[in-house]
Design a protein around this motif. Structure first.
Motif, PDB file in Angstrom:
ATOM      1  N   LYS A   1     -10.741   1.006  -6.214  1.00 17.73           N
ATOM      2  CA  LYS A   1     -10.126   1.944  -6.787  1.00 17.73           C
ATOM      3  C   LYS A   1      -8.337   1.465  -6.759  1.00 17.73           C
ATOM      4  O   LYS A   1      -7.918   0.376  -5.742  1.00 17.73           O
ATOM      5  CB  LYS A   1      -9.833   3.275  -5.920  1.00 17.73           C
ATOM      6  CG  LYS A   1      -9.425   3.044  -4.913  1.00 17.73           C
ATOM      7  CD  LYS A   1      -9.587   5.079  -4.444  1.00 17.73           C
ATOM      8  CE  LYS A   1      -8.775   5.029  -3.350  1.00 17.73           C
ATOM      9  NZ  LYS A   1      -9.133   6.678  -2.455  1.00 17.73           N
ATOM     10  N   TYR A   2      -8.291   1.706  -7.549  1.00 17.93           N
ATOM     11  CA  TYR A   2      -6.166   1.673  -7.564  1.00 17.93           C
ATOM     12  C   TYR A   2      -6.190   2.793  -6.982  1.00 17.93           C
ATOM     13  O   TYR A   2      -5.871   4.106  -6.713  1.00 17.93           O
ATOM     14  CB  TYR A   2      -5.924   1.450  -9.135  1.00 17.93           C
ATOM     15  CG  TYR A   2      -5.812   2.846 -10.072  1.00 17.93           C
ATOM     16  CD1 TYR A   2      -4.788   4.321  -9.685  1.00 17.93           C
ATOM     17  CD2 TYR A   2      -7.289   3.082 -10.977  1.00 17.93           C
ATOM     18  CE1 TYR A   2      -4.821   4.800 -10.670  1.00 17.93           C
ATOM     19  CE2 TYR A   2      -6.310   4.469 -11.724  1.00 17.93           C
ATOM     20  CZ  TYR A   2      -6.020   4.956 -11.762  1.00 17.93           C
ATOM     21  OH  TYR A   2      -6.443   5.986 -12.132  1.00 17.93           O
TER      22      TYR A   2
ATOM     23  N   GLY B   1      -0.641  -5.215 -10.224  1.00 15.90           N
ATOM     24  CA  GLY B   1       0.487  -4.099 -10.084  1.00 15.90           C
ATOM     25  C   GLY B   1       0.518  -3.672 -12.123  1.00 15.90           C
ATOM     26  O   GLY B   1       0.610  -4.330 -12.241  1.00 15.90           O
ATOM     27  N   GLN B   2       0.829  -2.317 -11.617  1.00 14.80           N
ATOM     28  CA  GLN B   2       1.229  -1.874 -13.331  1.00 14.80           C
ATOM     29  C   GLN B   2       2.112  -0.907 -13.261  1.00 14.80           C
ATOM     30  O   GLN B   2       2.356  -0.533 -12.714  1.00 14.80           O
ATOM     31  CB  GLN B   2       0.011  -1.381 -14.029  1.00 14.80           C
ATOM     32  CG  GLN B   2       0.048  -0.748 -15.384  1.00 14.80           C
ATOM     33  CD  GLN B   2      -0.933  -0.089 -16.048  1.00 14.80           C
ATOM     34  OE1 GLN B   2      -2.292  -0.465 -16.366  1.00 14.80           O
ATOM     35  NE2 GLN B   2      -0.318   1.126 -16.681  1.00 14.80           N
TER      36      GLN B   2
ATOM     37  N   PHE C   1       1.592   1.055 -10.410  1.00 18.76           N
ATOM     38  CA  PHE C   1      -0.145   1.145  -9.762  1.00 18.76           C
ATOM     39  C   PHE C   1      -0.494   0.245  -9.690  1.00 18.76           C
ATOM     40  O   PHE C   1      -0.390  -1.029  -9.636  1.00 18.76           O
ATOM     41  CB  PHE C   1      -0.820   1.825 -11.170  1.00 18.76           C
ATOM     42  CG  PHE C   1      -0.776   3.443 -11.462  1.00 18.76           C
ATOM     43  CD1 PHE C   1      -0.846   4.174 -11.461  1.00 18.76           C
ATOM     44  CD2 PHE C   1       0.877   3.191 -12.601  1.00 18.76           C
ATOM     45  CE1 PHE C   1      -1.228   5.702 -12.043  1.00 18.76           C
ATOM     46  CE2 PHE C   1       0.580   4.248 -13.044  1.00 18.76           C
ATOM     47  CZ  PHE C   1       0.112   5.509 -12.853  1.00 18.76           C
ATOM     48  N   TYR C   2      -0.815   0.127  -8.105  1.00 15.31           N
ATOM     49  CA  TYR C   2      -1.735  -1.326  -6.833  1.00 15.31           C
ATOM     50  C   TYR C   2      -3.287  -1.255  -7.237  1.00 15.31           C
ATOM     51  O   TYR C   2      -4.092  -0.092  -7.458  1.00 15.31           O
ATOM     52  CB  TYR C   2      -1.138  -1.321  -6.624  1.00 15.31           C
ATOM     53  CG  TYR C   2      -0.080  -1.408  -5.832  1.00 15.31           C
ATOM     54  CD1 TYR C   2       1.151  -2.112  -6.246  1.00 15.31           C
ATOM     55  CD2 TYR C   2       1.249   0.237  -6.080  1.00 15.31           C
ATOM     56  CE1 TYR C   2       3.352  -2.173  -5.823  1.00 15.31           C
ATOM     57  CE2 TYR C   2       2.088   0.614  -6.313  1.00 15.31           C
ATOM     58  CZ  TYR C   2       3.408  -0.878  -6.150  1.00 15.31           C
ATOM     59  OH  TYR C   2       4.506  -0.931  -5.927  1.00 15.31           O
ATOM     60  N   TRP C   3      -3.488  -2.821  -7.433  1.00 14.13           N
ATOM     61  CA  TRP C   3      -5.236  -3.215  -7.048  1.00 14.13           C
ATOM     62  C   TRP C   3      -4.966  -4.308  -6.162  1.00 14.13           C
ATOM     63  O   TRP C   3      -3.970  -5.530  -6.230  1.00 14.13           O
ATOM     64  CB  TRP C   3      -5.500  -3.035  -8.100  1.00 14.13           C
ATOM     65  CG  TRP C   3      -5.581  -2.233  -8.567  1.00 14.13           C
ATOM     66  CD1 TRP C   3      -7.102  -1.688  -9.624  1.00 14.13           C
ATOM     67  CD2 TRP C   3      -4.982  -1.802 -10.423  1.00 14.13           C
ATOM     68  NE1 TRP C   3      -6.964  -0.904 -10.713  1.00 14.13           N
ATOM     69  CE2 TRP C   3      -6.056  -1.157 -10.872  1.00 14.13           C
ATOM     70  CE3 TRP C   3      -3.487  -2.636 -10.688  1.00 14.13           C
ATOM     71  CZ2 TRP C   3      -5.185  -0.602 -11.890  1.00 14.13           C
ATOM     72  CZ3 TRP C   3      -3.288  -1.952 -11.582  1.00 14.13           C
ATOM     73  CH2 TRP C   3      -4.197  -1.014 -12.247  1.00 14.13           C
TER      74      TRP C   3
ATOM     75  N   TYR D   1       0.685  -4.714 -16.550  1.00 11.06           N
ATOM     76  CA  TYR D   1      -0.731  -5.275 -15.620  1.00 11.06           C
ATOM     77  C   TYR D   1       0.049  -6.632 -15.429  1.00 11.06           C
ATOM     78  O   TYR D   1       0.036  -7.314 -16.301  1.00 11.06           O
ATOM     79  CB  TYR D   1      -1.851  -5.223 -15.820  1.00 11.06           C
ATOM     80  CG  TYR D   1      -3.150  -5.481 -15.405  1.00 11.06           C
ATOM     81  CD1 TYR D   1      -3.072  -4.999 -13.813  1.00 11.06           C
ATOM     82  CD2 TYR D   1      -3.192  -6.757 -14.959  1.00 11.06           C
ATOM     83  CE1 TYR D   1      -4.496  -5.227 -13.079  1.00 11.06           C
ATOM     84  CE2 TYR D   1      -4.259  -6.992 -13.790  1.00 11.06           C
ATOM     85  CZ  TYR D   1      -4.829  -6.010 -13.284  1.00 11.06           C
ATOM     86  OH  TYR D   1      -5.160  -6.660 -11.594  1.00 11.06           O
TER      87      TYR D   1
ATOM     88  N   CYS E   1     -12.223  -4.434  -6.499  1.00 12.32           N
ATOM     89  CA  CYS E   1     -11.275  -3.998  -5.564  1.00 12.32           C
ATOM     90  C   CYS E   1     -11.967  -2.053  -6.131  1.00 12.32           C
ATOM     91  O   CYS E   1     -11.944  -1.852  -7.351  1.00 12.32           O
ATOM     92  CB  CYS E   1     -10.058  -3.969  -5.547  1.00 12.32           C
ATOM     93  SG  CYS E   1      -8.528  -2.070  -5.687  1.00 12.32           S
TER      94      CYS E   1
ATOM     95  N   TYR F   1      -1.128   4.978  -6.256  1.00 13.25           N
ATOM     96  CA  TYR F   1       0.359   4.283  -6.914  1.00 13.25           C
ATOM     97  C   TYR F   1       1.029   6.061  -5.985  1.00 13.25           C
ATOM     98  O   TYR F   1       0.608   6.231  -5.225  1.00 13.25           O
ATOM     99  CB  TYR F   1       0.524   5.480  -8.532  1.00 13.25           C
ATOM    100  CG  TYR F   1      -0.534   6.695  -7.982  1.00 13.25           C
ATOM    101  CD1 TYR F   1       0.268   7.822  -7.948  1.00 13.25           C
ATOM    102  CD2 TYR F   1      -1.589   6.777  -8.258  1.00 13.25           C
ATOM    103  CE1 TYR F   1       0.115   8.988  -8.044  1.00 13.25           C
ATOM    104  CE2 TYR F   1      -2.479   8.175  -8.535  1.00 13.25           C
ATOM    105  CZ  TYR F   1      -1.452   9.249  -7.988  1.00 13.25           C
ATOM    106  OH  TYR F   1      -2.175  10.700  -8.200  1.00 13.25           O
TER     107      TYR F   1
END
Length: 523
Positions: free
Chosen positions: A424-425, A373-374, A403-405, A379, A422, A427
């Motif tokens: 796309k991210y 995540g960010q 924000f997550y992956w 990140y 992955c 959020y």
């Protein structure tokens, strides 16, 4: 067991020298013609009369052409005038009791032959061991596959047969015989194969193989238009080939399921050698069954590869390499040839105070998932799961977006994680989710609102407006999931929104989401 009984019959022919038959054996209940036995003696003349004695007591007088029946009488001496000139000879007769077989069995109950007219001697064991009549009658259930000649079984065609052996008194034994196709041999690229059915076994090498720095065993070979799957490597398959001195690696396909003993053992002169430059075995499947080891023990070779110096390269996830003899060497698991598919359908929703819930579709072959995540522009690793396709971040920011992956992963044989991608991210904020099942009910001079609780909510804020009025704060509650708007308009519709909230460490109210509005009129 019946006791053997011996009887002695002496026949005197005075002054006659007999060099032919001087004795004969018979069994109780058996009948012989004594005259025939005497006439087989060399120099014997025409027998004219025969007299019998038991000790000194005469039994009876018999004619020379009459058969003398032997029984259990104790016949000791028998004298006979055989010629006109009174010459005599002696003949000893042993009379034995008959011992019948109580049981018989073949020494082998299962025999495998090939179809090139091979033969095998059928050895029979009798009980008791001193059986009188050891003659066996043999019968084959399938003469097209196996026939019997004497006590030999002879393969005449591919198939199976049951060989039955039977004694004179009816005792039987059986042996199952299988006749397989004969094993022809074939050679491809210097490697010799033994062919059987649809399979091939590596049994040796032919010619100069010095060019084989890397020897590759194929999954299959073709001879005379027929394909044979290579399923095994025989004992000492690469033994004694000086041309393999410079081989550094051997590649064994997944089709090979068994390996014989000491396949890398070499003898030249009085010294012991192995494939001295061999450093790597490359395996394409699960561990084949191995008879003993690849190399002879230290005690049997003056030179032997030190354990662990040979590297066994195996596929990711391959089984069986954690057992002997593979553990004698350095086993390295390769990365999977096919990478994992990327994570798809990733979603993020607020799930409560400093919580964000992530969901996604399962990735085939994944052993787990890594969540990155960010937050606040940084990140980094957030967490992981091996228990499904859901993860809740309990340290999410509630004042800003997270924000997550999510990356699927597998582990190689050494435990190293090998992640996929992955697509796309996503959020979301770590706030209370919007309430659900929000309803408005008209009442006398009021509108009553009800809803289902929001996870983590410490209270609810109610906002609203009339059709012609402005949007504004109407009230709040910390005591449940009900609110009554007592100043609701009776002349036009009242529209409502309900927001859950929680407070941060400083007491600041952090507001969550809201569903679609509801509306109602006071009566």
């Amino acid at each position: 067991m019946k006791k053997t009984v011996k009887r002695l019959l002496v026949i005197l022919l005075s002054l006659l020298t007999v060099t032919g038959s001087s004795g004969v054996s018979v069994y109780a209940e058996e009948t012989i013609t004594l005259k025939d036995e005497l006439e087989s003696c060399e120099d014997a003349e025409t027998v004219s009369e025969m007299k019998s004695y038991k000790e000194t007591e005469s039994i009876s007088e018999t004619e020379s052409t009459e058969e003398l029946e032997k029984n259990n009488r104790e016949v000791k001496n028998y004298s006979e005038t055989t010629t006109a000139n009174g010459k005599e000879a002696t003949c000893q007769v042993d009379v034995q009791s008959v011992v019948e077989a109580e049981n018989i069995e073949f020494e082998e109950s299962e025999i495998v032959l090939n179809d090139e007219h091979s033969r095998t001697f059928m050895k029979v064991n009798f009980t008791p061991e001193n059986v009188t009549d050891t003659n066996i009658e043999y019968i084959s259930s399938n003469p097209d596959a196996v026939i019997v000649e004497g006590s030999d079984i002879i393969a005449v065609g591919v198939g199976t047969a049951v060989i039955t052996g039977k004694t004179a008194n009816g005792k039987t034994a059986t042996c199952n015989v299988t006749v397989e196709e004969s094993y022809p041999y074939g050679t491809r690229d210097g490697v010799q194969y033994e062919l059987s059915g649809n399979t091939a076994k590596v049994v040796g090498c032919v010619g100069n193989l010095a060019e084989y720095i890397e020897l590759v065993i194929p999954e299959s070979v073709v001879f005379n238009g027929k394909e044979y799957v290579v399923t095994s490597i025989g004992d000492n398959a690469f033994t004694g080939y000086q041309s393999l001195f410079f081989m550094t690696s051997i590649h064994i396909p997944a089709s090979v399921v068994s390996i014989g003993e000491y396949i890398f053992e070499m003898f030249i002169g009085s010294d012991d050698y192995f494939c001295r430059d061999l450093t790597t075995m490359i395996m394409d499947g699960d561990a084949p069954e191995v008879s003993t080891d690849f190399f002879v023990p230290h005690t049997q070779m003056s030179i032997r590869p030190v354990d662990k110096e040979i590297t066994i390269s195996v596929p990711y996830g391959a089984k069986g390499y954690d057992k002997f003899p593979w553990t004698n060497y350095k086993v390295v698991y390769r990365e999977p040839e096919q990478k994992l598919s990327p994570t798809e359908n990733l979603k993020a929703v607020s799930a409560g105070k400093q919580k964000v819930k992530l969901t996604w579709s399962a990735v085939e072959g994944a052993e787990g998932y890594l969540i990155y995540g960010q937050k606040n522009g940084q990140y980094g690793y957030v967490g992981m799961t091996t228990k499904g396709t859901v993860y809740t971040d309990v340290t999410a920011l509630d004042t800003d977006y997270n924000f997550y992956w999510v990356f699927p992963y597998v582990r190689d044989g050494n435990g190293k994680m090998l992640p996929g991608g992955c697509k796309k991210y996503v959020y979301a904020k770590g706030v209370c989710p919007a309430v659900t099942n929000l309803k408005a009910a008209s009442g006398a001079g009021q509108v009553k609102l009800t809803w289902k609780a929001s996870a983590g909510a410490e209270g609810y804020l109610i906002y609203g407006k009339t059709a012609t009025g402005k949007y504004e704060y109407k009230g709040m509650t910390t005591k449940g999931t009900t609110y009554v708007h007592k100043s609701a308009s009776k002349t036009e519709y009242n529209f409502y929104w309900v927001f859950p909230y929680h407070k941060d460490a400083k007491g600041k109210m952090i507001v969550g989401g809201t569903p679609k509005y509801v509306y109602g009129k006071a009566r």
